[in-house]
Design an enzyme around this catalytic site. Structure first.
Site, mmCIF file in Angstrom:
data_model
loop_
_atom_site.group_PDB
_atom_site.id
_atom_site.type_symbol
_atom_site.label_atom_id
_atom_site.label_comp_id
_atom_site.label_asym_id
_atom_site.label_seq_id
_atom_site.Cartn_x
_atom_site.Cartn_y
_atom_site.Cartn_z
ATOM 1 C CE1 TYR A 130 -5.642 -0.726 -7.740
ATOM 2 C CE2 TYR A 130 -6.578 -2.522 -9.037
ATOM 3 C CZ TYR A 130 -5.682 -2.124 -8.026
ATOM 4 O OH TYR A 130 -4.955 -3.152 -7.328
ATOM 5 N NE ARG A 150 -12.258 -1.933 -3.305
ATOM 6 C CZ ARG A 150 -11.964 -3.212 -3.517
ATOM 7 N NH1 ARG A 150 -11.562 -3.999 -2.708
ATOM 8 N NH2 ARG A 150 -11.894 -3.822 -4.955
ATOM 9 N NE ARG A 160 7.056 14.633 -12.201
ATOM 10 C CZ ARG A 160 7.985 14.795 -11.198
ATOM 11 N NH1 ARG A 160 8.383 16.171 -10.945
ATOM 12 N NH2 ARG A 160 8.014 14.031 -10.159
ATOM 13 C CG HIS A 201 5.520 16.590 -6.085
ATOM 14 N ND1 HIS A 201 6.361 16.954 -6.892
ATOM 15 C CD2 HIS A 201 5.953 15.301 -5.594
ATOM 16 C CE1 HIS A 201 7.460 15.911 -7.325
ATOM 17 N NE2 HIS A 201 7.105 15.148 -6.239
ATOM 18 C CE LYS A 235 -9.044 -2.815 -6.513
ATOM 19 N NZ LYS A 235 -7.905 -3.602 -5.936
ATOM 20 C CD GLU A 238 -3.916 -6.114 1.591
ATOM 21 O OE1 GLU A 238 -4.990 -6.477 1.151
ATOM 22 O OE2 GLU A 238 -3.310 -5.032 1.577
ATOM 23 C CG LEU A 256 -8.230 -2.980 -1.105
ATOM 24 C CD1 LEU A 256 -8.372 -1.650 -1.402
ATOM 25 C CD2 LEU A 256 -8.294 -3.775 -2.574
HETATM 26 N N1 PDD Z 1 -6.462 -6.872 -6.260
HETATM 27 N N2 PDD Z 1 -5.653 -6.869 -1.420
HETATM 28 C C1 PDD Z 1 -5.074 -6.271 -2.264
HETATM 29 C C2 PDD Z 1 -3.688 -5.585 -2.074
HETATM 30 C C3 PDD Z 1 -5.674 -6.222 -3.706
HETATM 31 O O1 PDD Z 1 -5.113 -5.736 -4.654
HETATM 32 C C4 PDD Z 1 -6.897 -6.888 -3.839
HETATM 33 C C5 PDD Z 1 -7.530 -7.125 -5.138
HETATM 34 C C6 PDD Z 1 -7.362 -7.401 -2.663
HETATM 35 C C7 PDD Z 1 -8.878 -8.114 -3.004
HETATM 36 O O2 PDD Z 1 -9.793 -7.250 -3.378
HETATM 37 P P1 PDD Z 1 -11.154 -7.895 -4.075
HETATM 38 O O3 PDD Z 1 -11.601 -8.634 -3.353
HETATM 39 O O4 PDD Z 1 -11.815 -6.563 -3.927
HETATM 40 O O5 PDD Z 1 -10.766 -8.199 -5.359
HETATM 41 C C8 PDD Z 1 -6.807 -7.336 -1.519
HETATM 42 C C9 PDD Z 1 -7.073 -6.668 -7.808
HETATM 43 C C10 PDD Z 1 -8.189 -8.168 -8.027
HETATM 44 C C11 PDD Z 1 -6.161 -6.374 -8.700
HETATM 45 O O6 PDD Z 1 -5.144 -5.624 -8.267
HETATM 46 O O7 PDD Z 1 -6.115 -7.046 -9.957
#
Ligand code: PDD
Length: 289
Positions: free
Chosen positions: A33, A52, A100, A102, A147, A180, A205
């Site tokens: 996503y 990304r 389904r 895997h 992501k 993070e 991320l």
């Molecule tokens: N989240 N780290 C994680 C684990 C994240 O899920 C996100 C973003 C970030 C920051 O990434 P960015 O600057 O590209 O938004 C770092 C989004 C906003 C969400 O899951 O809603």
């Protein structure tokens, strides 16, 4: 204005939008996503979000369901149809629908889902007063650079933060390093003025806001260090802050029970936030015809 979603090639009323029960996103979290901010009707940092997205898809070997040019049109259309001048677009691509099993299906068509949401400007007190974070063990897998929609540890961590009255949970790995937040990147400013954030490896991320802020930090003439920092270092830092698409930059004034610095938003954090917001403003001014 009634909300509209885009599901597998069609614009449908949000309330009736649905994917199949055997969609692999639903059954295996087999998808990726992006969340893209919209400000004054413009998509912020669209290119790095696309880069990304392609990287995440490539790592999971999911074929892009639409060419970039077509996807860009749909992104604008979903914002327009929902009257989103300020808010965000959520984009999800899964491996598709299949019985389904895997292993990858032989012939599944990736599912593309888009929603757009209007948002009021965030509560200004968050930036003025700063936010608190708690810390939790980082229990995630070793490919946090993708992501992926598999977000259970993040969900549990954010809920723990909420229940503790904190804004975010910073995740700490087995070596004691802060990786993070659950939905944001983590930063500190050391006592000698270096701006430090975890390197963009498999443990985090690589935030689009993080990348933009690296540029802002360099332009401001500050020293940038992309290296792991420990929780102890964070707790004794001069300043701390977090970044994400939906939060921009927010000063962190408390880590667990300890104030950061004097417990107020740091001066450099505030300066970088202002520079980041100006950059976002300038970015769409530059993109306008
Ligand atoms: N989240 N780290 C994680 C684990 C994240 O899920 C996100 C973003 C970030 C920051 O990434 P960015 O600057 O590209 O938004 C770092 C989004 C906003 C969400 O899951 O809603």
């Amino acid at each position: 204005m009634s909300r509209i979603a885009y599901v597998a090639g069609q614009y449908v009323p949000h309330a009736q939008a649905a994917v199949h029960i055997e969609d692999r996103g639903f059954q295996f979290a087999d998808g990726v996503y992006e969340v893209i901010a919209v400000r004054d009707g413009h998509l912020i940092d669209e290119e790095p979000h696309f880069q990304r997205l392609h990287r995440s898809l490539g790592e999971l070997r999911i074929a892009p369901p639409l060419a970039d040019a077509a996807l860009k049109i749909v992104l604008r259309e979903i914002a327009r149809r929902n009257g989103v001048d300020r808010g965000s677009i959520y984009l999800q691509i899964t491996r598709g629908v299949a019985p389904r099993d895997h292993a990858f299906p032989k012939a599944a068509k990736p599912t593309l889902v888009l929603t757009a949401r209007r948002a009021r400007p965030p509560d200004p007190r968050l930036a003025e007063e700063g936010v608190a974070v708690i810390t939790i063990p980082d229990i995630r897998w070793q490919r946090c650079d993708i992501k992926s929609v598999a977000l259970l540890p993040n969900v549990l961590g954010k809920q723990q933060a909420r229940e503790a009255g904190a804004f975010e949970a910073w995740q700490v790995d087995a070596d004691g390093h802060v990786t993070e937040g659950t939905s944001s990147n983590a930063w500190i400013v050391t006592r000698d003025g270096a701006v430090v954030t975890h390197p963009a490896n498999h443990a985090i991320l690589n935030g689009v806001t993080r990348l933009a802020l690296i540029d802002v930090v360099k332009r401001a003439g500050c020293r940038l260090e992309e290296r792991p920092f420990t929780l102890a270092e964070a707790k004794s830092a001069r300043e701390a802050f977090l970044t994400s698409t939906t939060s921009d930059l927010l000063p962190v004034v408390r880590i667990d029970d300890a104030p950061v610095g004097n417990g107020n938003p740091g001066l450099l954090s505030q300066k970088l936030r202002a520079a980041y917001l100006a950059r976002v403003g300038l970015a769409h001014a530059a993109a306008a015809p």
